[in-house]
Structure formats: C-alpha cells, structure tokens
Design an enzyme around this catalytic site. Structure first.
Site, PDB file in Angstrom:
ATOM      1  N   SER A 138      10.121  -3.125   3.155  1.00  0.00           N
ATOM      2  CA  SER A 138      10.692  -3.795   1.982  1.00  0.00           C
ATOM      3  C   SER A 138      11.886  -4.631   2.431  1.00  0.00           C
ATOM      4  CB  SER A 138      11.167  -2.734   0.985  1.00  0.00           C
ATOM      5  OG  SER A 138      11.980  -3.317  -0.017  1.00  0.00           O
ATOM      6  N   TYR A 151      15.198   5.461  -1.171  1.00  0.00           N
ATOM      7  CA  TYR A 151      14.117   4.484  -0.982  1.00  0.00           C
ATOM      8  C   TYR A 151      14.487   3.474   0.104  1.00  0.00           C
ATOM      9  CZ  TYR A 151      10.768   0.770  -1.800  1.00  0.00           C
ATOM     10  OH  TYR A 151       9.785  -0.180  -1.613  1.00  0.00           O
TER      11      TYR A 151
HETATM   12  N1  LIG Z   1       6.440  -3.572  -5.801  1.00  0.00           N
HETATM   13  C1  LIG Z   1       7.546  -3.891  -5.167  1.00  0.00           C
HETATM   14  O1  LIG Z   1       8.468  -4.523  -5.745  1.00  0.00           O
HETATM   15  C2  LIG Z   1       7.685  -3.545  -3.709  1.00  0.00           C
HETATM   16  C3  LIG Z   1       8.689  -4.200  -2.959  1.00  0.00           C
HETATM   17  C4  LIG Z   1       8.835  -3.884  -1.618  1.00  0.00           C
HETATM   18  C5  LIG Z   1       8.007  -2.949  -1.028  1.00  0.00           C
HETATM   19  N2  LIG Z   1       7.044  -2.316  -1.771  1.00  0.00           N
HETATM   20  C6  LIG Z   1       6.206  -1.322  -1.089  1.00  0.00           C
HETATM   21  O2  LIG Z   1       4.853  -1.702  -1.206  1.00  0.00           O
HETATM   22  C7  LIG Z   1       4.012  -0.550  -1.052  1.00  0.00           C
HETATM   23  C8  LIG Z   1       2.956  -0.564  -2.143  1.00  0.00           C
HETATM   24  O3  LIG Z   1       3.583  -0.411  -3.398  1.00  0.00           O
HETATM   25  P1  LIG Z   1       3.124  -1.174  -4.719  1.00  0.00           P
HETATM   26  O4  LIG Z   1       4.231  -2.046  -5.124  1.00  0.00           O
HETATM   27  O5  LIG Z   1       1.764  -1.736  -4.562  1.00  0.00           O
HETATM   28  O6  LIG Z   1       3.145   0.074  -5.739  1.00  0.00           O
HETATM   29  P2  LIG Z   1       1.992   0.845  -6.522  1.00  0.00           P
HETATM   30  O7  LIG Z   1       1.197  -0.116  -7.349  1.00  0.00           O
HETATM   31  O8  LIG Z   1       2.685   1.967  -7.228  1.00  0.00           O
HETATM   32  O9  LIG Z   1       1.057   1.412  -5.362  1.00  0.00           O
HETATM   33  C9  LIG Z   1       1.393   2.552  -4.612  1.00  0.00           C
HETATM   34  C10 LIG Z   1       0.134   3.105  -3.988  1.00  0.00           C
HETATM   35  O10 LIG Z   1       0.476   4.282  -3.219  1.00  0.00           O
HETATM   36  C11 LIG Z   1      -0.434   5.333  -3.535  1.00  0.00           C
HETATM   37  N3  LIG Z   1       0.185   6.634  -3.361  1.00  0.00           N
HETATM   38  C12 LIG Z   1       1.303   7.117  -3.974  1.00  0.00           C
HETATM   39  N4  LIG Z   1       1.532   8.392  -3.605  1.00  0.00           N
HETATM   40  C13 LIG Z   1       0.529   8.741  -2.734  1.00  0.00           C
HETATM   41  C14 LIG Z   1       0.207   9.918  -2.032  1.00  0.00           C
HETATM   42  N5  LIG Z   1       0.959  11.026  -2.141  1.00  0.00           N
HETATM   43  N6  LIG Z   1      -0.886   9.908  -1.241  1.00  0.00           N
HETATM   44  C15 LIG Z   1      -1.666   8.803  -1.136  1.00  0.00           C
HETATM   45  N7  LIG Z   1      -1.414   7.658  -1.782  1.00  0.00           N
HETATM   46  C16 LIG Z   1      -0.327   7.617  -2.585  1.00  0.00           C
HETATM   47  C17 LIG Z   1      -0.791   5.063  -5.008  1.00  0.00           C
HETATM   48  O11 LIG Z   1      -2.063   5.612  -5.323  1.00  0.00           O
HETATM   49  P3  LIG Z   1      -2.331   7.006  -6.094  1.00  0.00           P
HETATM   50  O12 LIG Z   1      -1.276   7.132  -7.173  1.00  0.00           O
HETATM   51  O13 LIG Z   1      -3.719   6.839  -6.606  1.00  0.00           O
HETATM   52  O14 LIG Z   1      -2.224   8.059  -5.034  1.00  0.00           O
HETATM   53  C18 LIG Z   1      -0.899   3.541  -5.019  1.00  0.00           C
HETATM   54  O15 LIG Z   1      -2.175   3.144  -4.592  1.00  0.00           O
HETATM   55  C19 LIG Z   1       4.961   0.661  -1.109  1.00  0.00           C
HETATM   56  O16 LIG Z   1       5.175   1.146   0.202  1.00  0.00           O
HETATM   57  C20 LIG Z   1       6.241   0.078  -1.687  1.00  0.00           C
HETATM   58  O17 LIG Z   1       7.376   0.803  -1.272  1.00  0.00           O
HETATM   59  C21 LIG Z   1       6.867  -2.609  -3.089  1.00  0.00           C
END
Ligand SMILES: NC(=O)c1ccc[n+]([C@@H]2O[C@H](COP(=O)([O-])OP(=O)(O)OC[C@H]3O[C@@H](n4cnc5c(N)ncnc54)[C@H](OP(=O)(O)O)[C@@H]3O)[C@@H](O)[C@H]2O)c1
Length: 258
Positions: A138, A151
């Site tokens: 991130s 985080y």
């Molecule tokens: N969105 C932002 O603003 C942002 C910014 C910077 C970085 N990121 C990073 O991008 C990555 C993806 O996040 P996103 O934004 O796409 O959020 P998201 O839509 O909430 O996706 C998170 C994914 O992680 C999976 N997950 C959560 N807990 C898990 C577990 N215990 N075991 C296996 N899978 C798990 C969830 O699936 P299930 O619930 O089905 O398990 C979901 O598919 C993350 O690492 C996040 O920190 C996001």
C-alpha cells in the site's frame, strides 16, 4: 487485451476487489488461475465465468488453510508461474481501543501468510530459474498512519520484505514486485471501517480495482520492483521520499485528526 508472460497464476483474496479484478484480467486471457479466499461461493461464481479458473477455498489465518495453499504453490506437477499475495485487511481507530485479537489476525494475514507464501513461491521458482511474485502492499507503507497504525506497519513490512527479495532474485529469472495502491474502492472500506474516507477524500483520489490490478500485473511482468498505480500516488510517494520524516509524520497526524 493484455498478454502476459505467465501461463498459470495463483491469486489470494480473489473473491472481491483488486484480487477479483486480477483474476478477470488473467483468466480472461486464458491464464490458468488458482483463486484463493474464504468465501468459496464467490470463487465458484468466478469459475463459472472463466474456464481457466481453479477454486481453492481457504482461510489463510489457519494453519490448515495456509498449508493447503502453500502445497498448491509448491506443486511441481502443476507449476504456478505467478503468485499474487493480495489477501489482506485493515483496522482503523486508536490502537489501544481496537480489538487485540483482530489486530493479531491482521498481522497473521498481512504479514504471516504473505511471508510463508512468498517463501514457498521463491523456493519453488528459483531452482526453476523463472517465475513472478507480486505482493500487494500500500502507499501507506511509506509513512506513518495514525488510526491505521497496525495496517500501515504491516504494509511497511510487505514493502521492505519485497524490495529485499527483489534484490536477492536479481539476475535469476525470477521477478519480485510490491504493488502499492492508494485509495481504491473495494470491500476494504467496509471491512476496515473506513467508509467515511469515501466522502472525506476527493473523487480524483480514488482508483478502481481494475486500474490497480492492470498496473500491478503490467509492472510485475516488466520486472519492476515497485508498482504505484496512478499519477497522483506516484507523485505522493516521490514527495514522501524527500520530506523530512518528522514533517511527514506530523502531516499524517493532522490529516487523520481532520
Ligand atoms: N482498497 C484500498 O484502498 C487498498 C489500498 C492499498 C492496498 N490495499 C490492499 O489490497 C489488497 C486487496 O484488498 P481490496 O482492497 O481488494 O479489499 P477486499 O475487497 O476487502 O478484498 C480482500 C480479499 O482478501 C480476502 N481475505 C480476507 N481475509 C482472508 C483470509 N483470512 N484468508 C483468505 N482470504 C482472505 C477476502 O476474501 P474472503 O473474505 O472471501 O476471505 C477478499 O477476497 C489488500 O492487501 C489491501 O490491504 C487496498
């Protein structure tokens, strides 16, 4: 449509957001893609849309779930060319007020599972002399983030680890990249309790999961060390790099207080 130098991939956190967008890009161009997350029903829906999708439902914070995914990454019969450690979540609020067990889980997923699967990927790919590892970090990894303290600290670990592994793998045929997105509209905001960000930050600050996914896949294919999608975030990371640490910390505190 993009063409990729990988014919197989494994994406964690594939049931929504950035991970799901990556699967659409990969499987949409015929890359055999193993999809990992807890919500198996969401993964099955993806598998119905693309013939090249293999479902592996697993909770990466359990020893059993992590071992199953690790075994799939290490398979020599059905080799994986690209491993994407994308599963992760955030917790927002004052550190001492947050649930300690939830913080522990966050560290287990964002750091523990990612480290284990990075190890599995490189131990398998390096003897082969080819492969790609993409760790989702991130822009929060480059600075302190009051009210997102754990985080941001987990993501600082991810960027640091990935930069070191990039150098260790230099010249081996294995490429290691950290993807550092800024604000991206996904389920992240509801899971991390940061939905107020949607009104707090201007529209132009928001990326789509498709933009982030495409940027990350393009940059890992090119062998870049850091991938920061969006001009605004490229600029922000550049400015953070030259801002005195104390000033950057105070600014981050003021933004969070606002
Ligand atoms: N969105 C932002 O603003 C942002 C910014 C910077 C970085 N990121 C990073 O991008 C990555 C993806 O996040 P996103 O934004 O796409 O959020 P998201 O839509 O909430 O996706 C998170 C994914 O992680 C999976 N997950 C959560 N807990 C898990 C577990 N215990 N075991 C296996 N899978 C798990 C969830 O699936 P299930 O619930 O089905 O398990 C979901 O598919 C993350 O690492 C996040 O920190 C996001």
């Amino acid at each position: 449509m993009a063409t990729f130098p990988f014919s197989s991939a494994l994406v964690t956190g594939a049931s929504s957001g950035i991970g799901e967008a990556m699967v659409e890009l990969l499987a949409g161009t015929g890359v055999h893609t193993v999809v990992v997350a807890r919500r198996g029903d969401r993964l099955e829906t993806l598998a119905e849309r693309f013939s090249a999708v293999e479902v592996l439902a697993a909770d990466l914070t359990t020893a059993e779930g992590l071992a199953a995914v690790e075994a799939r990454v290490c398979s020599t019969e059905r080799p994986i060319d690209l491993v994407v450690n994308n599963a992760g979540f955030g917790t927002s609020g004052l550190f001492h007020e947050l649930d300690a067990d939830r913080l522990q889980q966050e560290i287990q997923l964002n750091i523990g599972a990612l480290t284990r699967l990075s190890h599995a990927a490189l131990a398998t790919m390096l003897p082969r002399g080819r492969g790609y590892l993409l760790n989702v970090s991130s822009v929060a990894s480059f600075q302190s983030a009051p009210k997102l303290a754990v985080y941001a600290a987990t993501k600082a670990y991810v960027t640091s680890l990935t930069e070191s592994l990039h150098e260790e793998a230099r010249g081996t045929g294995v490429h290691v990249t950290a993807l550092c997105p800024g604000l991206t509209r996904t389920e992240f905001q509801s899971v991390s309790n940061t939905e107020e960000y949607t009104t707090q930050y201007p529209k132009f600050a928001w990326l789509t999961s498709q933009e982030v996914a495409a940027g990350g896949l393009r940059d890992v294919a090119k062998g870049k060390c850091l991938s920061v999608p969006g001009a605004i975030y490229k600029g922000l990371v550049g400015v953070t790099g030259v801002t005195p640490r104390g000033m950057a910390r105070r600014l981050a505190g003021l933004v969070q207080r606002g």
